[in-house]
Design a protein around this motif. Sequence first.
Motif, PDB file in Angstrom:
ATOM      1  N   TYR A 199      52.265  35.197 100.529  1.00 32.65           N
ATOM      2  CA  TYR A 199      51.957  34.679 101.869  1.00 32.65           C
ATOM      3  C   TYR A 199      51.187  33.355 101.775  1.00 32.65           C
ATOM      4  CZ  TYR A 199      53.497  39.150 103.886  1.00 32.65           C
ATOM      5  OH  TYR A 199      54.244  40.241 104.275  1.00 32.65           O
ATOM      6  N   SER A 200      50.343  33.206 100.760  1.00 28.77           N
ATOM      7  CA  SER A 200      49.630  31.923 100.583  1.00 28.77           C
ATOM      8  C   SER A 200      50.629  30.816 100.238  1.00 28.77           C
ATOM      9  CB  SER A 200      48.600  32.015  99.450  1.00 28.77           C
ATOM     10  OG  SER A 200      47.689  33.053  99.671  1.00 28.77           O
ATOM     11  N   ILE A 201      51.645  31.174  99.437  1.00 33.15           N
ATOM     12  CA  ILE A 201      52.691  30.185  99.103  1.00 33.15           C
ATOM     13  C   ILE A 201      53.431  29.816 100.389  1.00 33.15           C
ATOM     14  CG2 ILE A 201      54.834  29.782  97.811  1.00 33.15           C
ATOM     15  CD1 ILE A 201      53.840  31.908  95.752  1.00 33.15           C
ATOM     16  N   ALA A 202      53.780  30.824 101.174  1.00 32.26           N
ATOM     17  CA  ALA A 202      54.548  30.581 102.409  1.00 32.26           C
ATOM     18  C   ALA A 202      53.766  29.665 103.348  1.00 32.26           C
ATOM     19  CB  ALA A 202      54.868  31.915 103.088  1.00 32.26           C
ATOM     20  N   ILE A 203      52.469  29.909 103.496  1.00 31.97           N
ATOM     21  CA  ILE A 203      51.660  29.060 104.385  1.00 31.97           C
ATOM     22  C   ILE A 203      51.674  27.618 103.877  1.00 31.97           C
ATOM     23  CG2 ILE A 203      49.288  28.572 105.151  1.00 31.97           C
ATOM     24  CD1 ILE A 203      48.793  31.638 105.158  1.00 31.97           C
ATOM     25  N   THR A 204      51.486  27.449 102.571  1.00 34.47           N
ATOM     26  CA  THR A 204      51.454  26.097 101.990  1.00 34.47           C
ATOM     27  C   THR A 204      52.772  25.367 102.245  1.00 34.47           C
ATOM     28  OG1 THR A 204      50.027  26.983 100.271  1.00 34.47           O
ATOM     29  CG2 THR A 204      50.984  24.822  99.845  1.00 34.47           C
ATOM     30  N   TYR A 242      43.909  37.992  95.856  1.00 32.06           N
ATOM     31  CA  TYR A 242      43.382  37.522  97.135  1.00 32.06           C
ATOM     32  C   TYR A 242      44.115  36.259  97.591  1.00 32.06           C
ATOM     33  CZ  TYR A 242      40.110  36.059  93.419  1.00 32.06           C
ATOM     34  OH  TYR A 242      39.563  35.643  92.241  1.00 32.06           O
ATOM     35  N   PHE A 243      43.947  35.921  98.870  1.00 35.31           N
ATOM     36  CA  PHE A 243      44.612  34.748  99.426  1.00 35.31           C
ATOM     37  C   PHE A 243      44.098  33.478  98.747  1.00 35.31           C
ATOM     38  CE2 PHE A 243      45.347  37.710 102.960  1.00 35.31           C
ATOM     39  CZ  PHE A 243      46.694  37.469 103.195  1.00 35.31           C
ATOM     40  N   PHE A 244      45.034  32.572  98.465  1.00 31.11           N
ATOM     41  CA  PHE A 244      44.732  31.266  97.871  1.00 31.11           C
ATOM     42  C   PHE A 244      43.881  31.389  96.608  1.00 31.11           C
ATOM     43  CE2 PHE A 244      46.009  30.218 102.180  1.00 31.11           C
ATOM     44  CZ  PHE A 244      46.980  29.265 101.903  1.00 31.11           C
ATOM     45  N   ARG A 245      44.158  32.449  95.829  1.00 31.73           N
ATOM     46  CA  ARG A 245      43.486  32.613  94.540  1.00 31.73           C
ATOM     47  C   ARG A 245      43.898  31.444  93.639  1.00 31.73           C
ATOM     48  NH1 ARG A 245      44.311  38.032  90.822  1.00 31.73           N
ATOM     49  NH2 ARG A 245      42.494  37.711  89.517  1.00 31.73           N
ATOM     50  N   GLU A 246      42.998  30.893  92.905  1.00 24.83           N
ATOM     51  CA  GLU A 246      43.264  29.767  92.016  1.00 24.83           C
ATOM     52  C   GLU A 246      43.940  28.628  92.791  1.00 24.83           C
ATOM     53  OE1 GLU A 246      45.053  31.217  88.375  1.00 24.83           O
ATOM     54  OE2 GLU A 246      43.607  32.833  88.242  1.00 24.83           O
ATOM     55  N   PRO A 247      43.154  27.985  93.675  1.00 23.54           N
ATOM     56  CA  PRO A 247      43.723  27.032  94.642  1.00 23.54           C
ATOM     57  C   PRO A 247      44.425  25.824  94.027  1.00 23.54           C
ATOM     58  CG  PRO A 247      41.311  27.070  94.760  1.00 23.54           C
ATOM     59  CD  PRO A 247      41.706  28.179  93.851  1.00 23.54           C
ATOM     60  N   HIS A 280      46.852  25.679  92.118  1.00 24.82           N
ATOM     61  CA  HIS A 280      48.315  25.808  92.174  1.00 24.82           C
ATOM     62  C   HIS A 280      48.858  25.490  93.564  1.00 24.82           C
ATOM     63  CE1 HIS A 280      47.891  28.569  88.484  1.00 24.82           C
ATOM     64  NE2 HIS A 280      48.328  27.385  88.111  1.00 24.82           N
ATOM     65  N   PHE A 281      48.075  25.790  94.585  1.00 27.44           N
ATOM     66  CA  PHE A 281      48.531  25.479  95.940  1.00 27.44           C
ATOM     67  C   PHE A 281      48.406  23.971  96.182  1.00 27.44           C
ATOM     68  CE2 PHE A 281      47.325  29.890  95.644  1.00 27.44           C
ATOM     69  CZ  PHE A 281      48.497  30.493  96.081  1.00 27.44           C
ATOM     70  N   ASP A 282      47.377  23.343  95.593  1.00 26.69           N
ATOM     71  CA  ASP A 282      47.259  21.874  95.671  1.00 26.69           C
ATOM     72  C   ASP A 282      48.462  21.240  94.975  1.00 26.69           C
ATOM     73  OD1 ASP A 282      44.788  22.275  96.825  1.00 26.69           O
ATOM     74  OD2 ASP A 282      43.646  21.908  94.985  1.00 26.69           O
ATOM     75  N   PHE A 283      48.833  21.807  93.836  1.00 28.47           N
ATOM     76  CA  PHE A 283      49.961  21.252  93.069  1.00 28.47           C
ATOM     77  C   PHE A 283      51.264  21.376  93.867  1.00 28.47           C
ATOM     78  CE2 PHE A 283      53.161  21.011  89.718  1.00 28.47           C
ATOM     79  CZ  PHE A 283      52.664  19.998  88.904  1.00 28.47           C
ATOM     80  N   LEU A 284      51.421  22.508  94.564  1.00 27.75           N
ATOM     81  CA  LEU A 284      52.619  22.672  95.421  1.00 27.75           C
ATOM     82  C   LEU A 284      52.644  21.548  96.456  1.00 27.75           C
ATOM     83  CD1 LEU A 284      53.002  26.423  96.557  1.00 27.75           C
ATOM     84  CD2 LEU A 284      54.433  25.145  94.962  1.00 27.75           C
ATOM     85  N   ARG A 285      51.476  21.349  97.116  1.00 31.52           N
ATOM     86  CA  ARG A 285      51.382  20.366  98.196  1.00 31.52           C
ATOM     87  C   ARG A 285      51.575  18.943  97.686  1.00 31.52           C
ATOM     88  NH1 ARG A 285      47.453  23.160 100.567  1.00 31.52           N
ATOM     89  NH2 ARG A 285      46.038  22.391  98.981  1.00 31.52           N
ATOM     90  N   PRO A 317      63.506  25.569 105.207  1.00 39.20           N
ATOM     91  CA  PRO A 317      64.328  25.482 103.984  1.00 39.20           C
ATOM     92  C   PRO A 317      63.577  25.998 102.751  1.00 39.20           C
ATOM     93  CG  PRO A 317      63.403  23.359 104.488  1.00 39.20           C
ATOM     94  CD  PRO A 317      62.886  24.285 105.546  1.00 39.20           C
ATOM     95  N   VAL A 318      62.959  27.169 102.883  1.00 40.41           N
ATOM     96  CA  VAL A 318      62.189  27.729 101.766  1.00 40.41           C
ATOM     97  C   VAL A 318      62.443  29.224 101.681  1.00 40.41           C
ATOM     98  CG1 VAL A 318      60.341  26.036 102.095  1.00 40.41           C
ATOM     99  CG2 VAL A 318      60.110  28.253 103.139  1.00 40.41           C
ATOM    100  N   HIS A 319      62.351  29.757 100.461  1.00 41.35           N
ATOM    101  CA  HIS A 319      62.442  31.207 100.304  1.00 41.35           C
ATOM    102  C   HIS A 319      61.556  31.642  99.150  1.00 41.35           C
ATOM    103  CE1 HIS A 319      64.263  35.034  98.829  1.00 41.35           C
ATOM    104  NE2 HIS A 319      63.922  35.319 100.064  1.00 41.35           N
ATOM    105  N   ILE A 320      60.834  32.728  99.365  1.00 40.21           N
ATOM    106  CA  ILE A 320      59.963  33.255  98.311  1.00 40.21           C
ATOM    107  C   ILE A 320      60.414  34.678  97.988  1.00 40.21           C
ATOM    108  CG2 ILE A 320      57.576  33.860  97.709  1.00 40.21           C
ATOM    109  CD1 ILE A 320      57.201  31.731 100.320  1.00 40.21           C
ATOM    110  N   LEU A 321      60.792  34.885  96.748  1.00 41.17           N
ATOM    111  CA  LEU A 321      61.078  36.239  96.279  1.00 41.17           C
ATOM    112  C   LEU A 321      59.765  36.780  95.717  1.00 41.17           C
ATOM    113  CD1 LEU A 321      63.059  38.560  95.497  1.00 41.17           C
ATOM    114  CD2 LEU A 321      63.298  37.416  93.283  1.00 41.17           C
ATOM    115  N   ALA A 322      59.319  37.910  96.247  1.00 38.93           N
ATOM    116  CA  ALA A 322      58.036  38.471  95.810  1.00 38.93           C
ATOM    117  C   ALA A 322      58.305  39.844  95.212  1.00 38.93           C
ATOM    118  CB  ALA A 322      57.075  38.557  96.992  1.00 38.93           C
ATOM    119  N   THR A 323      58.008  39.997  93.921  1.00 45.12           N
ATOM    120  CA  THR A 323      58.350  41.255  93.249  1.00 45.12           C
ATOM    121  C   THR A 323      57.127  41.859  92.564  1.00 45.12           C
ATOM    122  OG1 THR A 323      58.914  40.163  91.167  1.00 45.12           O
ATOM    123  CG2 THR A 323      60.700  40.436  92.755  1.00 45.12           C
TER     124      THR A 323
END
Length: 277
Positions: A123-128, A78-83, A85-90, A140-146
Amino acid sequence: MELQLTDQDFQKLSDFVYQKAGINLHDGKKDLLRARLAKYLRNTDFTSIKEFYQALLNDRTGEYTVPFLDCISTNLTYFFREPQHFDFLRETVIPTFLEKASTNNGARLEIWSAGCSSGEEPYSIAITLLQGISYHGRPPVHILATDISTRMLSHAARGIYPAEKLGAIPSDLKRRYFKRGKNKWEGFFKVKPVLQEVVTFKRFNLMEPFPSSFSFDVIFCRNVMIYFDKQVQEKIVNKFWRVIKSGGYLFIGHSESLTGIDHPFKYVKPSTYQKST
Ligand SMILES: C[S@@+](CC[C@H](N)C(=O)[O-])C[C@H]1O[C@@H](n2cnc3c(N)ncnc32)[C@H](O)[C@@H]1O
């Protein structure tokens, strides 16, 4: 047809899954395998499990292996699962990147969502990232999603989700990054091109050797290794080490652990590891 799956068939098929995908189908998964296989085989000309198993063994192109692995994978996300990690990115990854980018004009933040399922994670990473980094022209970002599942990847690349899946996304971000569906798409949202442009979806089996071109600042591999045994986890985590840039991070799921496996990562906090500089 009522699918007959003997213990011997189950053993052979689960050995095959383990060899190909690293996934451990323990005995408790027998009913799940029977149900999913019955559904898949209904649309094929195979008349027995034995015939299908033989085709898997002779499969050089992936014609049977790819859909078979598709039907045994577990894809909950789901979107922003385990938030955290997104806080850590930010709070940590983006500021470090911006500092580096201030002296290196061409710098790009490279992230791998390994086991991306239907796309909510990348997509949650991309939004962050797009929220945290101001840019002119191309971000200046790229996400490889596999993922190993082609069914999940085509869902992810289409980027259409029912409204209830977007519950964790604040309404201003929903407006900025999603388009509301109309007519037959009423009740659905589609991700906008600005997100799709920074994500590349690709089928990739983590059991395969990693291409030498792989090089990432951060790898998300969350709720994937839970299906692998310690031996397979150890191999994959050490392969991650080789493709993470010095100072980069590995995120795993909060219910997963690297305890008991041999690896060179530095523990930062639960489910967060760093390739120390
Ligand atoms: C439960 S989902 C996790 C999705 C997302 N990372 C999250 O945490 O929400 C696990 C995904 O791992 C994928 N997977 C399982 N084995 C794999 C393998 N050997 N190589 C690549 N992907 C794999 C499955 O197809 C599935 O989509």
